[in-house]
Scaffold this active site. Structure first.
Site, PDB file in Angstrom:
ATOM      1  N   GLY A 264      30.052  50.245  44.324  1.00  0.00           N
ATOM      2  CA  GLY A 264      29.747  51.306  45.271  1.00  0.00           C
ATOM      3  C   GLY A 264      30.079  50.949  46.697  1.00  0.00           C
ATOM      4  O   GLY A 264      30.484  51.810  47.487  1.00  0.00           O
TER       5      GLY A 264
ATOM      6  N   GLU B 258      31.369  37.123  43.546  1.00  0.00           N
ATOM      7  CA  GLU B 258      31.343  38.288  42.671  1.00  0.00           C
ATOM      8  C   GLU B 258      32.681  38.455  41.950  1.00  0.00           C
ATOM      9  O   GLU B 258      32.733  38.749  40.752  1.00  0.00           O
ATOM     10  CB  GLU B 258      31.018  39.542  43.489  1.00  0.00           C
ATOM     11  CG  GLU B 258      30.751  40.771  42.660  1.00  0.00           C
ATOM     12  CD  GLU B 258      30.327  41.967  43.511  1.00  0.00           C
ATOM     13  OE1 GLU B 258      30.185  43.061  42.939  1.00  0.00           O
ATOM     14  OE2 GLU B 258      30.141  41.804  44.742  1.00  0.00           O
TER      15      GLU B 258
END
Length: 494
Positions: free
Chosen positions: A209, A169
């Site tokens: 998040g 990521e």
């Protein structure tokens, strides 16, 4: 006679200069007048911890391997929570599937029907699914398989649906940033793709998040588990990238709430220093302790209701936020004993970083002192004033922005070790060239091989330096021939 010869030479160089100008103009003009044979499309479903977003990308069909040509056509935010909160039985989660289908229907309408079968579709799940996989592997596998089956049923070319690692990521985010900024390749004088002279890459910082990622280029001699060597367009890069699970904004906020509940004399009524004065709300204990990132206290009752009372105490909020980090390490490290080389180059901070800075009206670049002082003023506002001052932010987000700005400050300064000078290199930004900065673009570019490792795979236009050189040589020979004929004719008249 000598004067006439000099005039002829001067005229020759003048005509030659005109020829060069014409050659360059024609070369540049080729790109302006060339008609694009059409667009190609790609779809990425970004399945984050708090929500899913469907991105539709497009690019000129004849420039697939060029840099910076992929742009965002549209994106659709799927209503409801992230896929990690889906029921494993689709029949029991009608709302989630209805929301996904609605977004995919909108994306489908934006793609010409004749392009459907050639349009790749990818799904990447991030920290929310990484946490669920650790907690309930069977449930995460079932949810992913249900999504694969659905995506395969669409009229597109299904490529992949998987949980990506935090390191991936971070790397994909770094690729997105530098691809959009043209740091890999750029057009030279002859309109050909080449590596920009003295080009430097920018670091990437993503705040989601459930996790946060940092990635930046470092010297090639640095090695270890957090270093990834990559080759793009024929050039080698050594990327430091690390992901901190449970340090995304939402999970960090839960951990702060958990710490306050555990330290409160009355667990049903908790004074929250990060919430604005005049704001109180009641939440179920399960909303705090339903995560792998928070540890429930002894005798925990999931049905317990907890009232959070806003206190707007910036210093106390800073203390409880700082308690989330183990800052005991010294030297080349960030926090929690994680190795980190010295920061180098500029940085792009997006996603949660951008929204936190935007709440302070500090998107773009700023100084560390300005961010700190503006943050203090923001956190001093009571709830009625805050609602009046920030009408464009919904209440569900506005209540948490004092916490998130303090969290961003602490993460960057105490965690990643940004100081007064390096802070100036941080650009809090949401998009580049009308394209969202997100790991999803780098993910699609990598998995579809649109960023080749070898430079020879880059498709250059016909107007390359070779073409320009041949055009100039032809022009020069023509001028010389004309001049030679003119001189011969003049000599014959004499």
């Amino acid at each position: 006679m000598a004067m006439k010869l000099g005039c002829c030479i001067a005229l020759f160089f003048l005509l030659a200069s005109v020829a060069v100008i014409i050659a360059i103009s024609v070369i540049q003009g080729c790109n302006w007048t060339h008609e694009t044979p059409g667009l190609k499309y790609g779809i990425v479903v970004d399945s984050g911890s708090s929500r899913s977003t469907v991105y539709l990308y497009q690019w000129p069909a004849e420039k697939e391997n060029n840099t910076g040509v992929v742009t965002e056509n549209m994106h659709c935010q799927v209503a409801g929570p992230g896929i990690s909160d889906m029921n494993v039985d689709p029949a029991r989660d009608v709302a989630s599937w209805k929301a996904i289908r609605a977004c995919m229907a909108n994306v489908t309408k934006a793609i010409p029907p004749e392009q459907h079968s050639a349009t790749p579709v990818f799904l990447g799940a991030t920290a929310g699914m990484r946490l669920l996989h650790a907690q309930n592997e069977e449930a995460s596998n079932t949810i992913l398989q249900n999504l694969r089956d659905y995506l395969k049923s669409l009229p597109f070319s299904f490529h992949n649906a998987s949980i990506i690692s935090g390191q991936e990521e971070g790397l994909y985010g770094w690729i997105t940033v530098n691809y959009l900024m043209g740091n890999f390749l750029d057009k030279n004088l002859w309109n050909a793709w080449a590596r920009p002279h003295g080009a430097e890459t920018r670091g990437s910082m993503d705040l989601g998040g459930a996790s946060t990622q940092i990635a930046f280029a470092v010297p090639e001699d640095l090695t270890g588990q957090d270093y990834l060597p990559v080759t793009l367009y024929g050039y080698d890069y050594n990327i430091y990238t690390h992901s901190f699970l449970c340090y995304g904004k939402n999970e960090a906020e839960k951990r702060v709430q958990a710490a306050l509940v555990k330290s409160s004399k009355d667990p049903t009524t908790v004074v929250h220093p990060c919430l604005p004065r005049g704001f109180n709300h009641t939440i179920p204990a399960s909303s705090i302790f339903n995560s792998e990132c928070t540890e429930a206290p002894e005798g925990y009752d999931p049905a317990l209701s907890i009232t959070m009372v806003g206190a707007a105490d910036r210093d106390a909020c800073g203390d409880v936020v700082r308690s989330l980090f183990n800052l005991s390490c010294t030297g080349n490290c960030s926090f929690n004993g994680v190795e980190q080389p010295p920061l180098s180059g500029g940085f792009m901070a997006y996603a949660g970083f951008y929204y936190s800075a935007a709440a302070l009206y500090l998107s773009g670049t700023s100084t560390l002192d300005t961010f700190n002082s503006t943050m203090q003023d923001f956190c001093a506002m009571d709830w009625p004033t805050l609602k009046k001052e920030r009408t464009w932010i919904r209440d569900k987000f506005l209540k948490s922005y004092c916490f998130s700005t303090i969290y961003v400050y602490t993460l960057l300064v105490d965690g990643y070790k940004f100081n007064e000078e390096s802070w100036k290199t941080i650009q809090f930004q949401k998009e580049v060239k009308n394209t969202s900065i997100a790991w999803s673009l780098g993910y699609m570019l990598t998995l579809s091989n649109m960023i080749p490792a070898e430079a020879k795979l880059v498709r250059l236009p016909l107007n390359t330096p070779l073409f320009g050189g041949l055009l100039f040589l032809f022009s020069a020979l023509t001028i010389v021939s004309v001049m030679f004929l003119l001189i011969k004719l003049r000599n014959k008249k004499r």
